[in-house]
Design a protein around this motif. Structure first.
Motif, PDB file in Angstrom:
ATOM      1  N   GLN A 170       0.912  -1.176  -0.093  1.00 52.99           N
ATOM      2  CA  GLN A 170       0.035   0.101   0.049  1.00 52.99           C
ATOM      3  C   GLN A 170       0.819   1.169   0.019  1.00 52.99           C
ATOM      4  O   GLN A 170       0.541   2.304  -0.580  1.00 52.99           O
ATOM      5  CB  GLN A 170      -0.895  -0.026   1.134  1.00 52.99           C
ATOM      6  CG  GLN A 170      -1.945  -1.367   1.228  1.00 52.99           C
ATOM      7  CD  GLN A 170      -2.306  -1.337   2.671  1.00 52.99           C
ATOM      8  OE1 GLN A 170      -2.287  -0.675   3.446  1.00 52.99           O
ATOM      9  NE2 GLN A 170      -3.071  -2.672   2.739  1.00 52.99           N
ATOM     10  N   LEU A 171       2.005   1.182   0.460  1.00 52.88           N
ATOM     11  CA  LEU A 171       2.870   2.320   0.631  1.00 52.88           C
ATOM     12  C   LEU A 171       3.698   2.504  -0.548  1.00 52.88           C
ATOM     13  O   LEU A 171       3.927   3.601  -1.098  1.00 52.88           O
ATOM     14  CB  LEU A 171       3.992   2.258   1.810  1.00 52.88           C
ATOM     15  CG  LEU A 171       4.879   3.278   2.220  1.00 52.88           C
ATOM     16  CD1 LEU A 171       4.073   4.599   2.640  1.00 52.88           C
ATOM     17  CD2 LEU A 171       5.744   2.955   2.926  1.00 52.88           C
ATOM     18  N   LYS A 172       4.018   1.284  -1.153  1.00 50.79           N
ATOM     19  CA  LYS A 172       4.868   1.561  -2.523  1.00 50.79           C
ATOM     20  C   LYS A 172       3.976   1.488  -3.803  1.00 50.79           C
ATOM     21  O   LYS A 172       4.684   2.048  -4.620  1.00 50.79           O
ATOM     22  CB  LYS A 172       6.080   0.333  -2.520  1.00 50.79           C
ATOM     23  CG  LYS A 172       6.750   0.137  -1.289  1.00 50.79           C
ATOM     24  CD  LYS A 172       7.646   1.503  -1.539  1.00 50.79           C
ATOM     25  CE  LYS A 172       8.940   1.243  -2.728  1.00 50.79           C
ATOM     26  NZ  LYS A 172       9.714   2.328  -2.644  1.00 50.79           N
ATOM     27  N   ALA A 173       2.878   0.866  -3.769  1.00 54.52           N
ATOM     28  CA  ALA A 173       2.067   0.981  -4.945  1.00 54.52           C
ATOM     29  C   ALA A 173       2.874   0.463  -6.080  1.00 54.52           C
ATOM     30  O   ALA A 173       2.617   0.653  -7.228  1.00 54.52           O
ATOM     31  CB  ALA A 173       1.526   2.397  -5.223  1.00 54.52           C
ATOM     32  N   GLY A 174       3.868  -0.609  -5.802  1.00 52.49           N
ATOM     33  CA  GLY A 174       4.395  -1.323  -7.069  1.00 52.49           C
ATOM     34  C   GLY A 174       5.817  -0.356  -7.572  1.00 52.49           C
ATOM     35  O   GLY A 174       6.029  -0.806  -8.348  1.00 52.49           O
ATOM     36  N   ARG A 175       6.024   0.747  -6.901  1.00 48.91           N
ATOM     37  CA  ARG A 175       6.905   1.651  -7.448  1.00 48.91           C
ATOM     38  C   ARG A 175       8.227   1.704  -6.689  1.00 48.91           C
ATOM     39  O   ARG A 175       8.241   1.450  -5.363  1.00 48.91           O
ATOM     40  CB  ARG A 175       6.283   3.227  -7.725  1.00 48.91           C
ATOM     41  CG  ARG A 175       5.278   3.189  -8.615  1.00 48.91           C
ATOM     42  CD  ARG A 175       4.708   4.541  -8.713  1.00 48.91           C
ATOM     43  NE  ARG A 175       3.646   4.774  -9.778  1.00 48.91           N
ATOM     44  CZ  ARG A 175       2.367   4.376  -9.385  1.00 48.91           C
ATOM     45  NH1 ARG A 175       2.034   4.070  -8.344  1.00 48.91           N
ATOM     46  NH2 ARG A 175       1.395   4.928 -10.535  1.00 48.91           N
ATOM     47  N   GLY A 176       9.460   1.809  -7.201  1.00 49.80           N
ATOM     48  CA  GLY A 176      10.625   1.933  -6.467  1.00 49.80           C
ATOM     49  C   GLY A 176      11.062   0.523  -5.979  1.00 49.80           C
ATOM     50  O   GLY A 176      10.541  -0.462  -6.426  1.00 49.80           O
ATOM     51  N   LEU A 177      12.193   0.487  -5.097  1.00 49.81           N
ATOM     52  CA  LEU A 177      12.685  -0.632  -4.859  1.00 49.81           C
ATOM     53  C   LEU A 177      12.258  -1.199  -3.354  1.00 49.81           C
ATOM     54  O   LEU A 177      11.971  -0.554  -2.424  1.00 49.81           O
ATOM     55  CB  LEU A 177      14.220  -0.405  -4.633  1.00 49.81           C
ATOM     56  CG  LEU A 177      15.193  -1.656  -4.265  1.00 49.81           C
ATOM     57  CD1 LEU A 177      15.275  -2.820  -4.967  1.00 49.81           C
ATOM     58  CD2 LEU A 177      16.467  -1.001  -3.603  1.00 49.81           C
ATOM     59  N   THR A 178      11.810  -2.443  -3.477  1.00 46.92           N
ATOM     60  CA  THR A 178      11.267  -3.166  -2.243  1.00 46.92           C
ATOM     61  C   THR A 178      12.345  -4.526  -2.306  1.00 46.92           C
ATOM     62  O   THR A 178      12.082  -5.452  -2.974  1.00 46.92           O
ATOM     63  CB  THR A 178      10.073  -3.486  -2.279  1.00 46.92           C
ATOM     64  OG1 THR A 178       9.337  -2.510  -2.575  1.00 46.92           O
ATOM     65  CG2 THR A 178       9.547  -4.076  -1.052  1.00 46.92           C
TER      66      THR A 178
END
Length: 1106
Positions: A704-712
């Motif tokens: 929910q915080l990343k919404a599929g964007r950026g590095l995780t």
């Protein structure tokens, strides 16, 4: 003593033959369990597992290799590897099904060995048969007459150049390793990956299927126009007859293919002989024209071409026995009735008869150098002749253009005549040496056919009259095939040869297309096509043949060869585009596995072929090109979304690696700007005893915080040694990946095995990520039940993680009560996200709610920002400044400033601190024996009870006097703290300050009055002051006071919020107070449902500038 090795030449001997028989017998004894092993599950592994076998016979190896005997289970000896390489056979498609049938019913059948063909028979002749055919005999003369010799040469050169460049690229791919049966589809899919492989496979399949429609329509055109009279057809319109008879022809050809491919192969040589004889007849006719011209005549009325099959003599009148009579031609233009006169154009112009062919050296080639494009329905005219025209003279037995013509249309119609270069690669399973035969045979076939086409363009333009060339169906030469007028000894040789040539090409298409679809279905990259992977016991693709017949019937219903040809041109051009792209990508990336034996290739040639293919697509038909590209895009996304995951070591993966490497280097060179900052999360997960994810809601919240964007990066730590827990590490990684997939979370997974949790977390914080793509924030869950834990490692590791993230200048997000956080399926219809902005952390507290509200779960939640004003602050001005700051940040949030007075420390705070320090004292004695520990706990409990009872009973307690009930501790000191906390919380609820005690702005007068109001109640606190409180650490008392007072305000304002974000205070510099730090955080967040504690990373993450 060293062992002496002797190298002896190995010859064929009974021992070696016996050894081969043993290997073959063992392979024959493999049961279903062996077939369903790891080699059958993964296509990429299946390609290599046949060469890496663990089967060995210890009696053959002896004792000389005892040093390596433990490794022979996983790595074969070189002799075994070379033996399997030497015996590797590339069986044809269908043999595998035979072997599977043998295993299923237990009946031993004769092993099927594919015929081993050479370059000439296996590649050259099949390519020649597929390239030369219907367009050469039915449309090339018309293209030359319409476009002229020069533009026709340009068309032929572009198309042949495209196929030549594609053949070079395909030769490089085909010689880069073993090419199994499946040919071009296999090469493209394994080079460009499953997504592009599926697109190209479907394009190649549809192109081959529509080619079958084109050949059937060509067969029917020859049959209905040149063999039988149109008078015997069912319909008057030729298109309907083509549809009817074409459907019947398709049924017959499909039955032949259904009966078995062996019948098609037996007829292939006959059909190829017809093509060769027809071409030889054309060249013989050209030579014959130098001696004498043919008897074919063209009748012209003025400069207009007439349909000669409608009359017997090219004359208006004829004289028989000195009697002049009207001819049949006169009857077509005139009527015996006196009221209707003759056609004006017929009356004003004379009838001329010219030869349809002329000598090669007549010098009239210049008449056909330039093209004559016309619209549909225009009369074919000889412009060199003069005529008296009239406005209404278009009716009559004239030869008309059936379609509008232009250069681009002719390109689309001609291009199918150069397709078929992949016929050799499709037979790769039947070739003796595919690496040598495919390049040589394909390129020689392209060169030969290019010479034939170029020479035919020149010879047709030099030897055939222009109006005859523009007569598509030979109506001016008594319904004779135009190219047949040039043939020697008879035009029927061309007619019969082209008829069987089209039949043979149609059979080849109906044979190849179902096998391409079957190979595509068996790869399982397109789910809805899997049913077409099944077939008969002999491997014949029955279901794929039915679908192919249905699509082919759709092409036949179009009713015209000129309509079908541009469609299949699109599919073949798309296929050729990807072949060139595959070669160019592999060459530019210089992947280690790219080592083709064919050396005469270059990435520029592949790029040129790709560009030429794309250009020809839009030149032929721009709207067809757009449709094919859009459909291909949909297929690509469908495979990417629903298709099976395949790892084929494709070139696009190497392209992605190169692009990632370049991007990482660029990110490393420059520092990330604040505008581009986003949380790159390193998520710490806890695993249970079964190595399953313990708090899956943490993954949900991360999504929910990343919404599929950026590095995780999701990671976990296992305690132990890597050698002992390798299997556990792999299992944990698989479980984490499964949990991530369930939460639809895009990121990476990493499991570390370390001697202890602390070292593992430290390694991950320091080394996770790569180059400029490293994490800048750490997310973890609050250590639940840390008080009840027998060991202090959980909360000590937690505090050390906070210290290390601070030292690494990384942000930290700690989710408390993580199991109560929403899942990705939940939706908050209302509520607030409350931000308590106590200290400035670079703006991370303000940025996080904005990122959360991008997700559907939090989208309808409102954002509220609270900040705390001290005595010297002007709260009204603070609120205005904060509102202006949020306005510049383009954030919508409600702002509230909360004022906290500096009152005296309450008895509750002192008692809370006392219990905390008592617990800390007990934790230091946790190393004592259990009996001594219980005795120590009991003594401390008694001391606490006596201190509480020290107050005289007759004295009336003040409203702020703390009433502590008697506590009986049975097992652990923790129970003292828990029960005291509960009682203090009850008392705290009773003395919670009311709203009328909160002032909006602190002035000097308000401050003095506030102190006077609290003077008397505070006297009661001093009266309660116990001797134990004097020994308390005053720093702890102040920190506890802050935690208690701030918790009161936060609970009062945000107890009903969906999520509360708080500044997380830093841990003490001295490790002696770590256990107190955990107590402070517990008190700070007490009474709140969902809390996210946030620590900034020491840099600004939000800016007001664009």
């Amino acid at each position: 003593m060293p062992t002496a090795f002797t190298v002896v030449p190995v010859e064929d001997s009974p021992l070696s033959e016996t050894h081969d028989e043993q290997i073959q017998n063992e392979e024959g004894r493999e049961g279903p369990d062996t077939a369903a092993g790891p080699c059958s599950d993964d296509e990429a592994y299946r390609e290599t597992c046949s060469l890496i076998s663990t089967d060995r016979d210890e009696s053959l190896y002896g004792k000389n290799m005892a040093l390596y005997e433990e490794e022979m289970d996983s790595t074969p000896m070189v002799s075994s590897l070379l033996n399997k390489l030497a015996n590797y056979t590339n069986i044809t498609q269908g043999v595998i099904e035979h072997e599977e049938a043998d295993r299923e019913d237990g009946i031993k059948r004769v092993t099927v060995n594919g015929p081993q063909m050479g370059t000439f028979i296996g590649v050259y002749l099949p390519c020649m048969q597929n390239i030369l055919g219907v367009i050469l005999f039915l449309r090339l003369t018309w293209i030359v007459g319409t476009a002229g010799i020069l533009q026709s040469l340009a068309i032929v050169f572009m198309c042949c150049a495209c196929t030549m460049l594609t053949a070079i690229s395909m030769s490089a791919i085909a010689t880069n390793g073993v090419v199994p049966a499946g040919g071009s589809y296999y090469m493209i899919s394994r080079t460009l990956g499953p997504e592009f492989g599926g697109v190209v496979g479907l394009c190649f399949y549809l192109g081959t299927t529509f080619a079958g429609s084109m050949y059937v329509l060509g067969t029917m055109e020859i049959l209905l126009r040149y063999i039988i009279s149109p008078d015997y057809t069912v319909f008057q319109a030729m298109e309907n007859n083509m549809r009817l008879y074409g459907t019947g022809c398709l049924i017959v050809l499909s039955l032949v293919v259904f009966l078995g491919v062996k019948y098609v192969n037996k007829l292939a040589l006959v059909f190829l002989s017809c093509v060769i004889l027809s071409i030889m007849a054309v060249y013989a006719g050209v030579i014959q024209t130098t001696i004498k011209t043919t008897d074919f005549k063209i009748c012209l009325l003025g400069n207009r071409t007439l349909q000669s099959y409608k009359f017997d003599k090219c004359a208006k009148t004829e004289t028989i026995d000195n009697v002049t009579t009207n001819t049949q031609l006169w009857g077509l233009f005139c009527n015996d009735s006196l009221e209707i006169p003759c056609d004006e154009y017929f009356t004003n112009n004379n009838v001329t008869e010219i030869n349809a062919t002329r000598s090669l050296f007549s010098g009239d080639i210049s008449d056909n150098l330039w093209g004559q494009y016309n619209t549909k329905g225009v009369i074919v005219e000889k412009e060199e002749l003069s005529s008296v025209s009239n406005s209404d003279g278009s009716s009559g037995p004239y030869v008309l253009n059936d379609i509008a013509t232009c250069f681009t249309i002719l390109v689309g119609i001609f291009f199918p005549s150069v397709t078929g270069i992949m016929a050799g690669s499709n037979r790769s399973g039947n070739l003796k040496d595919p690496k040598r035969s495919i390049p040589t045979g394909t390129i020689m076939a392209v060169v030969t056919t290019s010479i034939i086409y170029i020479s035919c363009v020149v010879l047709f333009g030099a030897c055939i009259e222009g109006v005859a060339l523009r007569d598509k169906f030979g109506e001016s030469v008594n319904r004779t095939l135009i190219v047949g007028t040039l043939a020697w000894p008879s035009p029927w040789l061309i007619v019969i040869g082209s008829f069987f040539s089209c039949c043979g090409a149609g059979l080849q298409s109906l044979t190849s297309a179902p096998r391409i679809l079957q190979a595509l279905a068996r790869d399982s990259i397109i789910p809805f096509l899997q049913v077409f992977g099944h077939g008969k016991s002999n491997g014949e693709p029955t279901w794929a043949l039915l679908l192919t017949g249905a699509i082919c019937e759709f092409g036949i219903l179009l009713g015209s060869l000129d309509v079908v040809a541009p469609i299949l041109s699109m599919f073949f051009l798309m296929c050729y585009l990807f072949v060139n792209l595959a070669c160019a990508v592999q060459t530019l990336l210089r992947t280690p596995n790219w080592r083709p034996r064919f050396k005469f290739y270059h990435w520029f040639l592949s790029f040129l072929g790709m560009s030429l293919s794309l250009s020809l697509m839009f030149v032929s038909s721009w709207y067809y090109a757009l449709i094919v590209i859009v459909v291909s895009g949909f297929i690509y996304k469908y495979i990417e979304y629903r298709g099976a995951e395949k790892e084929w070591g494709d070139g696009l993966r190497g392209l992605s690696l190169n692009a990632a490497h370049y991007s990482l280097i660029k990110l490393e060179e420059t520092q990330l700007h604040t505008k581009n900052w986003r949380p790159q999360l390193l998520v710490f997960l806890k695993l249970d005893s079964d190595l399953e994810v313990k708090h899956s809601r943490l993954l949900s919240f991360t999504t929910q915080l990343k919404a599929g964007r950026g590095l995780t990066i999701v990671c976990s730590v296992l305690e132990g040694t890597y050698m002992a827990r390798t299997a556990d590490a792999k299992t944990s990684e698989q479980n984490i990946k499964a949990a991530m997939a369930k939460e639809k979370m895009k990121g990476f997974c990493h499991v570390v095995v370390s001697s202890n949790q602390r070292d593992g977390f430290s390694q991950l914080i320091q080394s996770a990520g790569l180059g400029g793509m490293k994490h800048n924030a750490v997310m973890m869950s609050w250590p639940t039940n840390w008080k009840q834990a027998e060991s202090s490692l959980s909360w000590r590791n937690f505090i050390e993680t906070i210290r290390e993230t601070t030292a690494a200048q990384q942000a930290l997000l700690v989710a408390k009560n993580i199991d109560s956080f929403p899942t990705n399926q939940d939706r908050f219809a209302e509520g607030t996200i409350d931000v308590w902005w106590i200290v400035h952390d670079g703006g991370l507290l303000i940025l996080l709610p904005f990122l959360l509200r991008q997700h559907k779960v939090w989208k309808k939640c409102r954002m509220r920002i609270f900040t705390v004003a001290q005595m010297d602050d002007n709260s009204i001005q603070m609120k205005k400044d904060l509102q202006m700051f949020l306005y510049h940040l383009r954030l919508d949030a409600k702002v509230e400033v909360v004022e906290m007075h500096a009152g005296d420390i309450s008895a509750f705070t002192y008692e809370k601190t006392l219990v905390m320090e008592q617990r800390s004292q007990m934790l230091k004695h946790m190393q004592l024996s259990r009996t001594e520990r219980e005795r120590e706990i009991q003594s401390i409990t008694d001391e606490s009870r006596n201190s509480i009872r020290r107050k005289p009973c007759g004295e009336k307690p003040s409203p702020n006097v703390l009433k502590v009930p008697t506590i009986v501790l049975e097992k652990e000191a923790q129970l003292i703290h828990d029960r005291n906390t509960k009682s203090h919380a009850i008392l705290n609820d009773k003395v919670t300050p009311t709203s009328d005690r909160v002032q909006m702005t602190w002035t000097k007068e308000k401050l003095l009055s506030e102190r006077n109001r609290h003077r008397e109640p505070n006297m009661a606190v001093r009266d309660l002051f116990r001797p134990e409180w004097e020994n308390l650490n005053q720093a702890n008392v102040r920190r506890m006071h802050t935690a208690v007072k701030l918790n009161e305000v936060v609970v009062n304002k945000s107890q009903g919020a969906q999520l509360v974000l708080l500044n997380m205070p830093g841990p003490p510099k001295s490790k002696d107070g770590d256990e107190n730090y955990m107590e402070f955080l517990e008190v700070l967040t007490e009474g709140l449902n969902r809390v996210l504690l946030v620590r900034g990373g020491g840099r600004e993450v939000i800016t007001i500038y664009s």
